[in-house]
Design a protein around this motif. Structure first.
Motif, PDB file in Angstrom:
ATOM      1  N   ALA A   1     -20.823  41.641 -73.573  1.00 11.54           N
ATOM      2  CA  ALA A   1     -19.532  41.869 -74.207  1.00 11.54           C
ATOM      3  C   ALA A   1     -18.438  41.962 -73.010  1.00 11.54           C
ATOM      4  O   ALA A   1     -17.158  41.293 -73.048  1.00 11.54           O
ATOM      5  CB  ALA A   1     -19.453  43.208 -75.063  1.00 11.54           C
ATOM      6  N   LYS A   2     -18.889  42.599 -72.081  1.00 16.33           N
ATOM      7  CA  LYS A   2     -17.987  42.821 -70.885  1.00 16.33           C
ATOM      8  C   LYS A   2     -17.754  41.425 -70.068  1.00 16.33           C
ATOM      9  O   LYS A   2     -16.617  41.139 -69.738  1.00 16.33           O
ATOM     10  CB  LYS A   2     -18.608  43.746 -69.804  1.00 16.33           C
ATOM     11  CG  LYS A   2     -17.900  44.066 -68.502  1.00 16.33           C
ATOM     12  CD  LYS A   2     -18.433  45.004 -67.670  1.00 16.33           C
ATOM     13  CE  LYS A   2     -17.465  45.334 -66.488  1.00 16.33           C
ATOM     14  NZ  LYS A   2     -18.151  46.574 -65.592  1.00 16.33           N
ATOM     15  N   ALA A   3     -18.725  40.573 -70.306  1.00 16.89           N
ATOM     16  CA  ALA A   3     -18.816  39.265 -69.384  1.00 16.89           C
ATOM     17  C   ALA A   3     -17.765  38.312 -70.224  1.00 16.89           C
ATOM     18  O   ALA A   3     -17.054  37.804 -69.721  1.00 16.89           O
ATOM     19  CB  ALA A   3     -20.000  38.662 -69.437  1.00 16.89           C
ATOM     20  N   ILE A   4     -17.863  38.403 -71.709  1.00 15.58           N
ATOM     21  CA  ILE A   4     -17.210  37.358 -72.341  1.00 15.58           C
ATOM     22  C   ILE A   4     -15.713  37.948 -72.230  1.00 15.58           C
ATOM     23  O   ILE A   4     -14.663  36.990 -71.972  1.00 15.58           O
ATOM     24  CB  ILE A   4     -17.423  37.664 -73.847  1.00 15.58           C
ATOM     25  CG1 ILE A   4     -18.719  36.878 -74.097  1.00 15.58           C
ATOM     26  CG2 ILE A   4     -16.303  37.140 -74.812  1.00 15.58           C
ATOM     27  CD1 ILE A   4     -19.320  37.243 -75.460  1.00 15.58           C
ATOM     28  N   ARG A   5     -15.406  39.226 -72.148  1.00 20.36           N
ATOM     29  CA  ARG A   5     -13.872  39.597 -71.954  1.00 20.36           C
ATOM     30  C   ARG A   5     -13.308  39.376 -70.632  1.00 20.36           C
ATOM     31  O   ARG A   5     -12.028  38.840 -70.608  1.00 20.36           O
ATOM     32  CB  ARG A   5     -13.761  41.053 -72.104  1.00 20.36           C
ATOM     33  CG  ARG A   5     -13.990  41.590 -73.820  1.00 20.36           C
ATOM     34  CD  ARG A   5     -13.831  43.038 -74.125  1.00 20.36           C
ATOM     35  NE  ARG A   5     -14.362  43.413 -75.088  1.00 20.36           N
ATOM     36  CZ  ARG A   5     -13.730  43.262 -76.445  1.00 20.36           C
ATOM     37  NH1 ARG A   5     -12.529  42.683 -76.411  1.00 20.36           N
ATOM     38  NH2 ARG A   5     -14.241  43.696 -77.520  1.00 20.36           N
TER      39      ARG A   5
END
Length: 206
Positions: free
Chosen positions: A110-114
């Motif tokens: 999720a952090k990578a996507i954001r």
């Protein structure tokens, strides 16, 4: 924000959806193989595309190459079962903006996507450390020096495809594949075609 997940494992896709259930501003799209993923990308133009390295039809690297051919500005995060530093290096060299292992904490995806959506890069800390401290042998690995097309041809050879079948699968000429296999033999130190196929099977890009 539209996020396209290209992965053939329903559990992974369901998990990705669950990561963003509390955020109605994020729409999750999905595709179960590379060709469907490519079509979905062209039709939906997602903000971020999450790609599994090992897909049923093509490698995630080949899908990335095809997407980038059509949209050089595409934002892509690799989600892989492999923790091999050589794969991480290959992804970084290809300009892929994010890399997360399936064994990492899901919140890192999720952090990578954001972060990638915001124009930043993200490699999970554990993989970033492993890559930074990879020894010279890993950094000199032929896998880090191969193009996406070379990796895809190697995968298909390891699957047992003949040169003509590889050419048909990729939509290129027999001569192109034959020339690439010659290059692969040199890079991998293969004595002949059978030896190249053996090496391809051992590397296991499936």
């Amino acid at each position: 924000m539209r996020v396209l997940i290209v992965d053939d494992h329903p559990v992974v896709v369901t998990g990705c959806r669950a990561l963003f259930t509390s955020d109605p501003s994020i729409e999750i799209l999905e595709a179960s193989d590379a060709k469907a993923g490519h079509r979905a990308y062209l039709y939906n133009h997602p903000d971020v595309t999450v790609v599994d390295v090992r897909l049923p039809d093509l490698t995630g690297f080949e899908l990335t190459r095809r997407i980038r051919r059509d949209d050089p500005a595409a934002k892509i995060v690799i989600l892989s079962v492999s923790d091999d530093p050589a794969f991480v290096m290959r992804a970084v060299e290809m300009g892929i903006q994010g890399y997360v292992s399936k064994s990492d904490d899901p919140r890192l995806l999720a952090k990578a996507i954001r972060k990638v959506a915001a124009g930043e890069r993200f490699v999970s800390p554990r993989l970033a450390e492993a890559t930074t401290f990879a020894d010279a042998a890993v950094k000199a690995s032929p896998l880090t020096q191969m193009s996406a097309r070379e990796l895809e041809i190697l995968r298909l050879l390891g699957r047992g495809d003949r040169i003509a079948e590889v050419a048909s699968e990729l939509g290129v000429s027999y001569k192109t594949v034959a020339n690439t296999t010659s290059t692969l033999k040199t890079k991998l130190g293969a004595k002949n075609h059978s030896d190249l196929v053996r090496i391809a099977v051992e590397i296991d890009l499936h």
